[in-house]
Design an enzyme around this catalytic site. Structure first.
Site, PDB file in Angstrom:
ATOM      1  N   CYS A   1      34.035  54.215  23.788  1.00 19.82           N
ATOM      2  CA  CYS A   1      34.182  52.550  23.553  1.00 19.82           C
ATOM      3  C   CYS A   1      34.932  52.114  24.997  1.00 19.82           C
ATOM      4  CB  CYS A   1      35.333  52.529  22.410  1.00 19.82           C
ATOM      5  SG  CYS A   1      34.592  52.677  20.865  1.00 19.82           S
TER       6      CYS A   1
ATOM      7  N   ARG B   1      24.537  47.166  18.048  1.00 20.27           N
ATOM      8  CA  ARG B   1      25.741  46.711  17.422  1.00 20.27           C
ATOM      9  C   ARG B   1      26.603  46.388  18.592  1.00 20.27           C
ATOM     10  NH1 ARG B   1      28.718  50.407  19.633  1.00 20.27           N
ATOM     11  NH2 ARG B   1      28.186  52.560  19.757  1.00 20.27           N
ATOM     12  N   GLY B   2      27.755  45.752  18.421  1.00 21.46           N
ATOM     13  CA  GLY B   2      28.847  45.333  19.310  1.00 21.46           C
ATOM     14  C   GLY B   2      29.426  46.643  19.768  1.00 21.46           C
TER      15      GLY B   2
ATOM     16  N   MET C   1      31.286  51.381  10.803  1.00 16.29           N
ATOM     17  CA  MET C   1      32.721  51.875  11.271  1.00 16.29           C
ATOM     18  C   MET C   1      32.346  53.130  11.160  1.00 16.29           C
ATOM     19  SD  MET C   1      34.635  53.587   9.140  1.00 16.29           S
ATOM     20  CE  MET C   1      34.876  53.712   7.287  1.00 16.29           C
TER      21      MET C   1
ATOM     22  N   GLN D   1      30.728  49.682  22.865  1.00 18.29           N
ATOM     23  CA  GLN D   1      30.261  50.473  23.900  1.00 18.29           C
ATOM     24  C   GLN D   1      29.665  51.619  23.538  1.00 18.29           C
ATOM     25  OE1 GLN D   1      32.875  49.893  27.445  1.00 18.29           O
ATOM     26  NE2 GLN D   1      33.896  48.118  26.760  1.00 18.29           N
TER      27      GLN D   1
ATOM     28  N   ILE E   1      34.641  50.799  15.478  1.00 14.61           N
ATOM     29  CA  ILE E   1      33.908  49.759  14.818  1.00 14.61           C
ATOM     30  C   ILE E   1      33.110  48.930  15.672  1.00 14.61           C
ATOM     31  CG2 ILE E   1      34.479  47.614  13.664  1.00 14.61           C
ATOM     32  CD1 ILE E   1      37.145  48.753  12.952  1.00 14.61           C
ATOM     33  N   GLY E   2      31.941  48.598  15.097  1.00 14.04           N
ATOM     34  CA  GLY E   2      30.826  48.009  15.815  1.00 14.04           C
ATOM     35  C   GLY E   2      29.930  47.398  14.808  1.00 14.04           C
TER      36      GLY E   2
END
Length: 224
Positions: free
Chosen positions: A178, A68-69, A161, A71, A148-149
């Site tokens: 993150c 996912r997006g 999320m 960190q 959120i990612g």
């Protein structure tokens, strides 16, 4: 849209496999869109932008590459994870708008518990101004309450999320959440509120209409 709710912790790899299968079936038109509310055993996940230096204690919990997006983040009991599998081809094909809609969903949910949650330019997640929430707290203190990612494949979304309800915040000590070291993390119980997970689930279901209203906000990570 269908809902699935699990209260017992779901192993991370099993959840990812189930998401992958659901996304493929949604794409093929053989399964409905799905919002899956669950918890995981304690673990860390690394998004596509994760930096090795932000994993402070790699031996504390299992670490998974999430795809996912974002960190590094933590998942564990007392945290409500929402995996959102929607076909954006049936809506606006607007990835940033969708991510912003997920943010708004969290903000609307927290408002049901009298928590004022906000976005912050340049920071991933949903934030609480602790001084505004409780004037006894020092001015300028802001803590993240939700991460959120998301990921998108053929315009079908997955991942989503995680909202801290009553999780062990000390478990965040093994990472830089993150990639943001200058701010902390909080939860509903840390704020002095004591909803059950079922209470939070009910609020999430009541406010899920936000997911159908893409909005404009600061860009957040999206992995394709």
């Amino acid at each position: 849209m269908a809902w699935r709710i699990d209260y017992a912790p779901v192993p991370y790899e099993a959840a990812v496999a189930a998401m992958e299968a659901q996304v493929a079936a949604i794409r093929a038109g053989t399964a409905p869109e799905l919002i899956w509310l669950l918890q995981h055993p304690p673990l860390y996940t690394a998004g596509t932008s994760a930096r090795e230096a932000d994993l402070r204690d790699p031996d504390r919990f299992p670490v998974y590459k999430a795809g996912r997006g974002g960190q590094y983040t933590y998942h564990g009991p007392g945290q409500r994870v929402a995996y959102v599998m929607l076909d954006l081809s049936r809506r606006d094909r607007d990835l940033r708008g969708f991510v912003c809609a997920v943010e708004q969903w969290v903000i609307d949910t927290l408002a049901r518990f009298n928590v004022t949650a906000e976005r912050r330019q340049g920071r991933v997640g949903v934030w609480v101004d602790r001084h505004r929430q409780d004037p006894a707290q020092p001015a300028g203190r802001e803590d993240k309450i939700a991460a959120i990612g998301v990921r998108v494949r053929h315009w079908v979304t997955f991942h989503g999320m995680s909202l801290n309800v009553d999780c062990d915040l000390d478990h965040y000590g093994g990472i830089v959440p993150c990639g943001i070291a200058e701010h902390g993390v909080t939860s509903l119980w840390d704020l002095g509120l004591t909803p059950t997970m079922a209470d939070v689930d009910a609020a999430l279901r009541d406010t899920a209409g936000a997911l159908g209203r893409p909005a404009t906000c600061a860009a957040l990570p999206v992995a394709t």
